[in-house]
Design an enzyme around this catalytic site. Structure first.
Site, mmCIF file in Angstrom:
data_model
loop_
_atom_site.group_PDB
_atom_site.id
_atom_site.type_symbol
_atom_site.label_atom_id
_atom_site.label_comp_id
_atom_site.label_asym_id
_atom_site.label_seq_id
_atom_site.Cartn_x
_atom_site.Cartn_y
_atom_site.Cartn_z
ATOM 1 N N GLU A 72 -30.580 11.458 -68.427
ATOM 2 C CA GLU A 72 -31.819 11.958 -69.028
ATOM 3 C C GLU A 72 -31.476 13.136 -69.922
ATOM 4 O OE1 GLU A 72 -34.641 13.957 -66.466
ATOM 5 O OE2 GLU A 72 -33.155 14.225 -64.907
ATOM 6 N N ARG A 120 -43.664 15.818 -54.856
ATOM 7 C CA ARG A 120 -42.357 16.157 -55.441
ATOM 8 C C ARG A 120 -41.973 17.599 -55.125
ATOM 9 N NH1 ARG A 120 -41.718 14.902 -61.732
ATOM 10 N NH2 ARG A 120 -42.884 16.846 -61.885
ATOM 11 N N LYS A 150 -36.878 19.316 -58.665
ATOM 12 C CA LYS A 150 -37.266 20.218 -59.757
ATOM 13 C C LYS A 150 -36.950 21.647 -59.333
ATOM 14 C CE LYS A 150 -40.768 19.876 -63.299
ATOM 15 N NZ LYS A 150 -39.990 19.142 -64.301
HETATM 16 C C1 PLP Z 1 -40.054 17.975 -65.076
HETATM 17 C C2 PLP Z 1 -38.908 17.157 -65.530
HETATM 18 C C3 PLP Z 1 -39.088 15.906 -66.162
HETATM 19 C C4 PLP Z 1 -40.449 15.354 -66.496
HETATM 20 O O1 PLP Z 1 -41.224 15.089 -65.376
HETATM 21 P P1 PLP Z 1 -42.804 14.886 -65.505
HETATM 22 O O2 PLP Z 1 -43.256 14.757 -64.103
HETATM 23 O O3 PLP Z 1 -43.030 13.660 -66.288
HETATM 24 O O4 PLP Z 1 -43.329 16.104 -66.201
HETATM 25 C C5 PLP Z 1 -37.960 15.186 -66.506
HETATM 26 N N1 PLP Z 1 -36.707 15.659 -66.284
HETATM 27 C C6 PLP Z 1 -36.499 16.864 -65.713
HETATM 28 C C7 PLP Z 1 -35.104 17.316 -65.499
HETATM 29 C C8 PLP Z 1 -37.586 17.643 -65.307
HETATM 30 O O5 PLP Z 1 -37.363 18.833 -64.741
#
Ligand code: PLP
Length: 340
Positions: A220, A82, A184
């Protein structure tokens, strides 16, 4: 291994510098061999790409102690891939995936005294990231980058058990179609700060973002994916190109199907459907699952039947199974648990 004298049970979610961190620099088209350092500070140009044009991407994962005393991390290969995808989307140098795993192992090994003991509820949070370091004033990608990974012990996300939280349907957008919602990137968080500060001022715990194009579909929250359970025990999770692909959510979907024999639907979820859901939770590395008890849409309250006192039964089972796998109490799928 002697652990540090830390009151593990009373740690919050805050930065505490540990002894060492991993650093590698990218210059002239290549990453150097990388090293551990005790220096917790970064010195870069005042005109660095990260400072001017927000060229920075990050990851978050945890190391912890299993029931039988091993120090492990959970699916770091998915964080590696990722981070690579995030870097490529921002025209940054990607850090090689095998080297990412190696860096995480070195980092945790060097700071093993900070890995909280089994049963404390605390974990070692690991923050790998890449940022543009050289001077950039005309708008273009940097040519030099730093990959860095530090760690910090963090407390149990929920002290005294997970209490359901309240979301508000947010009028701000987190991600645009064809934008950067699926990576991210620090920039996604910068623009979510006003939304979360105002949500807190109004007494809500988190923002529920709808799709910015039509404002009819659930996306989300600022930092966690959303998962629903229908009245006939089907796990439903929104599918969208503008959602961050949470590793926790992907793992929970697998657990639901292969460990609990539940039906799972990954599909577009209309906000209109939310009022008919039996359970709701937020998923991410920090808390695994936070139960949601109430969603407020401009004054209109949707009360999730599982209520404001405890997790719903299906979400509880998902939580217990995934944390059981992580802590070594339940057998893990091949490759999920990586020993340090
Ligand atoms: C990091 C993140 C998540 C959660 O991801 P994980 O890999 O489960 O920790 C969900 N939404 C956003 C916007 C994120 O930045």
């Amino acid at each position: 291994m002697d652990k540090k004298q830390i009151d593990w049970g009373n740690l919050g979610f805050a930065y505490m510098p540990t002894d060492e961190r991993y650093v590698s620099n990218f210059k002239d088209g290549a990453w150097d061999e990388g090293t551990m350092t005790t220096d917790a500070n970064v010195t870069i140009s005042e005109c660095a790409g990260v400072l001017q044009y927000a060229q920075t991407v990050f990851e978050g994962l945890k190391a912890y102690t299993t029931e039988d005393g091993r120090t492990v991390t959970f699916r770091p290969d998915l964080n590696a891939s990722r981070l690579k995808a995030s870097a490529e989307r921002l025209e940054m140098a990607a850090f090689p995936e095998d080297r990412f795993i190696d860096a995480i192992k070195k980092l945790v090994k060097a700071n093993e005294a900070y890995v909280p003991p089994y049963g404390s509820g605390a974990t070692l949070y690991i923050r790998p990231y890449i940022f543009g370091t050289n001077a950039v004033i005309g708008v273009k990608p940097a040519d030099e980058y730093q990959f860095r990974a530090f760690c910090t012990p963090v407390g149990p996300y929920f002290k005294g058990g997970a209490k359901p939280i309240t979301l508000r349907v947010c009028d701000f957008d987190r991600a645009a179609p064809h934008g950067t919602g699926h990576i991210k990137a620090g920039l996604n968080y910068a623009m979510s700060l006003h939304a979360i500060v105002t949500a807190h001022q109004e007494g809500y715990d988190e923002n529920m973002y709808l799709d910015s194009a039509t404002r009819t579909k659930v996306e989300e929250t600022g930092g966690a994916n959303i998962l629903f359970v229908t009245k006939d025990n089907t796990v439903v999770t929104p599918k969208s190109d503008t959602i961050l692909p949470s590793i926790t959510r992907r793992s929970l979907v697998y657990v639901a199907e292969h460990y609990l024999g539940l039906k799972v639907e990954e599909r577009e979820v209309l906000f209109e459907e939310v009022k008919d859901m039996a359970e709701c939770g937020l998923c991410g590395t920090a808390a695994v699952i936070s139960p949601v008890g109430k969603i407020v849409d401009h004054g209109k309250e949707i009360c999730i039947p599982s209520g404001m006192d405890e997790m719903g039964p299906v979400i509880q089972k998902l939580y217990d199974t995934l944390t059981g796998i992580q802590m070594g109490r339940i057998e893990a799928p091949e490759g999920w648990i990586v020993e340090i």
